[in-house]
Design an enzyme around this catalytic site. Structure first.
Site, PDB file in Angstrom:
ATOM      1  N   THR A  10       0.861  -1.189   0.000  1.00  0.00           N
ATOM      2  CA  THR A  10       0.000   0.000   0.000  1.00  0.00           C
ATOM      3  C   THR A  10       0.890   1.229   0.000  1.00  0.00           C
ATOM      4  O   THR A  10       2.124   1.135   0.088  1.00  0.00           O
ATOM      5  CB  THR A  10      -0.903   0.032   1.254  1.00  0.00           C
ATOM      6  OG1 THR A  10      -0.094   0.260   2.414  1.00  0.00           O
ATOM      7  CG2 THR A  10      -1.677  -1.269   1.417  1.00  0.00           C
ATOM      8  N   ASP A  11       0.274   2.408  -0.117  1.00  0.00           N
ATOM      9  CA  ASP A  11       1.064   3.639  -0.130  1.00  0.00           C
ATOM     10  C   ASP A  11       1.853   3.817   1.162  1.00  0.00           C
ATOM     11  O   ASP A  11       2.975   4.345   1.146  1.00  0.00           O
ATOM     12  CB  ASP A  11       0.144   4.848  -0.346  1.00  0.00           C
ATOM     13  CG  ASP A  11      -0.403   4.904  -1.764  1.00  0.00           C
ATOM     14  OD1 ASP A  11       0.215   4.279  -2.658  1.00  0.00           O
ATOM     15  OD2 ASP A  11      -1.444   5.546  -1.976  1.00  0.00           O
ATOM     16  N   CYS A  12       1.273   3.401   2.291  1.00  0.00           N
ATOM     17  CA  CYS A  12       1.981   3.574   3.563  1.00  0.00           C
ATOM     18  C   CYS A  12       2.812   2.350   3.943  1.00  0.00           C
ATOM     19  O   CYS A  12       3.661   2.436   4.832  1.00  0.00           O
ATOM     20  CB  CYS A  12       1.009   3.924   4.692  1.00  0.00           C
ATOM     21  SG  CYS A  12      -0.451   2.876   4.778  1.00  0.00           S
ATOM     22  N   TYR A  13       2.564   1.236   3.270  1.00  0.00           N
ATOM     23  CA  TYR A  13       3.347   0.027   3.511  1.00  0.00           C
ATOM     24  C   TYR A  13       3.792  -0.538   2.164  1.00  0.00           C
ATOM     25  O   TYR A  13       3.224  -1.524   1.665  1.00  0.00           O
ATOM     26  CB  TYR A  13       2.516  -1.016   4.267  1.00  0.00           C
ATOM     27  CG  TYR A  13       2.087  -0.589   5.651  1.00  0.00           C
ATOM     28  CD1 TYR A  13       3.006  -0.508   6.692  1.00  0.00           C
ATOM     29  CD2 TYR A  13       0.755  -0.286   5.924  1.00  0.00           C
ATOM     30  CE1 TYR A  13       2.617  -0.137   7.964  1.00  0.00           C
ATOM     31  CE2 TYR A  13       0.357   0.096   7.190  1.00  0.00           C
ATOM     32  CZ  TYR A  13       1.289   0.171   8.203  1.00  0.00           C
ATOM     33  OH  TYR A  13       0.899   0.545   9.462  1.00  0.00           O
TER      34      TYR A  13
END
Length: 397
Positions: free
Chosen positions: A137-140
């Site tokens: 994901t964008d944060c992971y």
């Protein structure tokens, strides 16, 4: 007679009288319940037995770049990763996940190594290989991870066990024509042997059969380290039929336990494997009984002659199996019993020696003033039914 606070004051002053449950029973035989209750402040109970409904929660700490783990293996044993980016839960009975594992195919890791072994290795300070797949994901953004972990390189590492310390259990036998490989070990055909799992008069919950002292928040030793009873255990069944002394005639109450695995002693946490059945974990657990009144001593004075378990025939593959009646723990511990006129060899699955030693370990810590008792914050329920699972909207075998 006394309160938890008063007992703790004596523990801190190292003046408390602490007996193991074996010593307590002997003292009652000598001087009776009333005098023993006047003399004793704490009774320690213990067991060392397989407890497959156990597992460990781990927090790995974040990588750089971060990862949101959605699949993970510890030494190729699957761990559950569905409740946090780098939080994992590994069950003691989980088996390795590799091609051919279900068929018993060869692999560099033993087929007899499961989640209980991984947990025991981490507690012993050994390194464990970790392989993870992230969601991305964008944060992971990280999507794969391979590394080696130990208890020194992760954050939280604690056991959280949904069901431990069965208040009584069954005796397994096999009247069939072939060997059976069960959670009690191998049961030989034609009543070739019998196996029992509960340590009887040493067992924590059998010495407090009505759960008057043990409750939610009771401080215990789990794997040799401080822990707590957190809730009723799964399959908690306090409504089991009982003898006049209030002890159940079969599986009854259970408890859920928690404890800091980083403090645990490898001596009291061992991975194990049952041929043809799967992995499990041997755990040492000790539970103190505060002598608040004479009733505590009266119930803890119960002897193996006064405790019974059902003899179950595993050759009938049904939810409710036929039994050969009830047998006392005194008879079980004699090493033989008679079923339908046949003398049958008997062995315990629990280690009676280590169960005694577990109670002695807690006794020593209390006497040294390093282990204080805790008030239960809530009682364990005494009205739970045991619900079977029937097939709904499908077809049963």
């Amino acid at each position: 007679m006394r309160s938890i606070a008063q007992i703790n004051e004596k523990i801190q002053a190292q003046t408390a009288t602490v007996l193991t449950v074996t010593e307590l029973k002997a003292r009652v035989r000598q001087v009776g319940i009333h005098q023993t209750a006047q003399e004793v402040d704490v009774i320690t109970t213990g067991t060392f037995e397989p407890m497959e409904s156990s597992g460990a929660i781990l927090n790995l700490g974040q990588t750089d770049p971060p990862i949101k783990i959605r699949q993970c293996w510890l030494d190729q044993v699957p761990a559950y990763a569905g409740f946090g980016a780098v939080d994992l839960y590994i069950g003691a009975s989980q088996m390795p996940d590799y091609p051919g594992a279900a068929e018993g195919g060869d692999h560099e890791l033993s087929r007899e190594r499961g989640g209980g072994h991984v947990i025991a290795d981490l507690i012993a300070g050994r390194n464990v290989k970790l392989r993870a797949i992230g969601q991305g994901t964008d944060c992971y953004p990280r999507v794969t991870l391979e590394t080696t972990i130990s208890k020194a390189t992760i954050n939280q590492f604690y056991l959280f066990n949904p069901r431990n310390l069965y208040q009584n259990f069954i005796v397994g036998t096999n009247a069939g024509d072939r060997p059976l490989y069960t959670y009690l070990g191998m049961l030989q055909p034609h009543l070739g042997n019998a196996v029992y799992a509960n340590p009887g008069a040493l067992s924590p919950l059998l010495n407090d059969p009505e759960l008057n002292v043990i409750g939610v928040g009771t401080r215990i030793l789990l794997g040799g380290a401080p822990g707590y009873i957190t809730w009723e255990g799964t399959q908690h069944f306090p409504l089991q039929k009982r003898l006049p002394n209030q002890t159940p005639i079969g599986p009854a109450a259970t408890v859920a336990l928690i404890g800091d695995a980083k403090q645990m002693d490898p001596k009291w946490v061992r991975g194990c494997y049952f041929k043809g059945y799967g992995a499990s974990i041997m755990l040492g657990v000790a539970v103190p009984l505060a002598v608040l009144n004479e009733r505590v001593v009266e119930q803890a004075a119960v002897e193996d002659t006064d405790l019974v378990a059902p003899i179950v025939d595993f050759s009938i593959p049904r939810r409710v199996r036929p039994t050969f009646g009830l047998v006392s723990y005194a008879q079980l511990k004699s090493g033989k019993l008679v079923i339908d006129g046949k003398v049958v060899r008997v062995a315990p699955l629990a280690s009676l020696y280590r169960s005694q030693a577990m109670a002695q370990t807690l006794q020593q810590q209390i006497q040294a003033g390093t282990f204080l008792l805790s008030e239960a914050v809530a009682p364990l329920p005494n009205d739970r039914l045991f619900l079977p699972q029937d097939i709904r909207g499908g077809q049963a075998d």
